[in-house]
Design an enzyme around this catalytic site. Structure first.
Site, PDB file in Angstrom:
ATOM      1  N   GLY A 128       0.805  -1.210   0.000  1.00  0.00           N
ATOM      2  CA  GLY A 128       0.000   0.000   0.000  1.00  0.00           C
ATOM      3  C   GLY A 128       0.840   1.263   0.000  1.00  0.00           C
ATOM      4  O   GLY A 128       1.828   1.371  -0.735  1.00  0.00           O
ATOM      5  N   ASP A 166       2.623   4.826 -11.373  1.00  0.00           N
ATOM      6  CA  ASP A 166       2.137   5.966 -12.147  1.00  0.00           C
ATOM      7  C   ASP A 166       0.610   6.000 -12.183  1.00  0.00           C
ATOM      8  O   ASP A 166       0.005   7.078 -12.161  1.00  0.00           O
ATOM      9  CB  ASP A 166       2.696   5.912 -13.572  1.00  0.00           C
ATOM     10  CG  ASP A 166       4.206   6.071 -13.607  1.00  0.00           C
ATOM     11  OD1 ASP A 166       4.746   6.772 -12.729  1.00  0.00           O
ATOM     12  OD2 ASP A 166       4.841   5.489 -14.496  1.00  0.00           O
ATOM     13  N   SER A 187      -5.178  -1.815 -12.268  1.00  0.00           N
ATOM     14  CA  SER A 187      -4.270  -1.747 -13.422  1.00  0.00           C
ATOM     15  C   SER A 187      -3.353  -2.965 -13.512  1.00  0.00           C
ATOM     16  O   SER A 187      -3.005  -3.390 -14.615  1.00  0.00           O
ATOM     17  CB  SER A 187      -3.432  -0.461 -13.367  1.00  0.00           C
ATOM     18  OG  SER A 187      -2.368  -0.563 -12.438  1.00  0.00           O
ATOM     19  N   SER A 194      -3.182  -0.656 -19.614  1.00  0.00           N
ATOM     20  CA  SER A 194      -3.829  -1.309 -18.474  1.00  0.00           C
ATOM     21  C   SER A 194      -4.671  -0.347 -17.646  1.00  0.00           C
ATOM     22  O   SER A 194      -5.357  -0.770 -16.717  1.00  0.00           O
ATOM     23  CB  SER A 194      -2.770  -1.945 -17.567  1.00  0.00           C
ATOM     24  OG  SER A 194      -2.062  -0.955 -16.824  1.00  0.00           O
TER      25      SER A 194
END
Length: 313
Positions: A227, A254, A284, A293
């Site tokens: 996380g 990103d 993603s 994705s």
């Protein structure tokens, strides 16, 4: 009208090779698959935000080659304002050879190419459009002088900023980035920035607060599958990850940062935006590739709805 986000940063063409293992020196090993895609930390974050409905403009440089032409078309196809996407004559575009193993873990090389040509003068050229933005995102795949200049510009004009100090830069001057609103490093980048250990949660908090003491308002430390930690002067909050089976982790960071920017400019709720961004990043990595994705707003809403069904079951 959607809130406007600027990304001052990089673009790359991803050259993705699926591998069973890396070859030893002098050895040739057959790889199962190869694909090309669009990447670069700046472009990735811009695409994530744009696909979620943000009004995004990008300030970047592409090479004088076929990769540069394709990059410009890709940004346009994703609805990104390319007014300040310029071609560096005689320069190659940035490329990123990426090796993805059977477990979805990746190793990446980057060749910056035209990204090295993004200079403070380009910020001046885009100044009037940048002043109309609510938030500016930056990374370190462009010259540091441009990053420092952009942070100072944003501070002067009251624009909030996110700096993702990646890839890690040993010569980054922490004193020159203290005006950034949000600093978003991973553990390695945080250790390099501060010269302090980051092996435990307590060490991460101590290192992050050393930067806050220097002037940075908020530090968000990304922890991969663990996380993220949101750290301010008086509080540390764990942003829990969503457990999914990864196919490809390339570009997950990103996706997290770009989606956080999108959610934050809408509601200015940092913690809620980070929790939503963690879900977007998790989604993603269930698909292969980098930008391809990233879900659009409709697909992400469907993913969120599915989580409710999973919990109910």
């Amino acid at each position: 009208m959607p809130h406007r986000i600027a990304v001052v940063g990089s673009n790359m063409t991803d050259l993705v090779t699926s591998i069973v293992r890396m070859p030893a020196p002098g050895e040739t090993v057959e790889a199962p698959a190869f694909a090309m895609g669009f990447g670069g930390k700046g472009a990735n974050q811009a695409v994530a935000a744009a696909r979620l409905g943000a009004d995004v403009m990008m300030v970047t440089k592409v090479g004088d080659d076929v990769f540069g032409q394709s990059t410009i078309r890709n940004l346009q196809d994703n609805g990104i304002d390319i007014t300040h996407v310029d071609t560096a004559a005689g320069q190659s575009s940035g490329v990123a050879p990426i090796f993805v193993d059977e477990h979805g873990e990746n190793s990446i090389l980057i060749i910056k190419g035209a990204n090295n040509e993004l200079k403070p003068a380009d910020i001046d050229a885009a100044a009037e459009d940048l002043k109309r933005c609510d938030l500016i995102l930056m990374q370190l795949e462009v010259p540091l002088e441009t990053v420092y200049y952009t942070i100072a510009f944003a501070d002067q004009h009251g624009i909030e900023t996110i700096l993702n100090p990646a890839p890690a830069a040993p010569d980054l001057d922490a004193g020159k980035v203290t005006k950034a609103t949000f600093l978003v490093p991973n553990e390695t980048e945080l250790a390099l920035l501060t010269g302090m250990p980051t092996g435990t949660d307590a060490e991460i908090e101590t290192a992050a607060r050393s930067l806050i003491a220097k002037g940075i308002r908020t530090v968000i430390v990304t922890l991969g599958s663990r996380g993220a930690r949101l750290i301010t002067a008086d509080k540390a909050t764990l942003i829990e990850p969503l457990k999914v089976k990864p196919k490809d982790t390339t570009g997950a960071g990103d996706a997290f940062i770009g989606s956080f920017a999108r959610f934050y400019v809408e509601g200015r709720d940092v913690e809620a935006s980070l929790r939503r961004a963690a879900l977007y990043a998790a989604d993603s990595i269930t698909r292969e590739g980098t930008q391809k994705s990233y879900a659009d707003a409709k697909a992400f809403d469907k993913f969120i709805a599915g989580l409710g069904d999973r919990k109910a079951g």
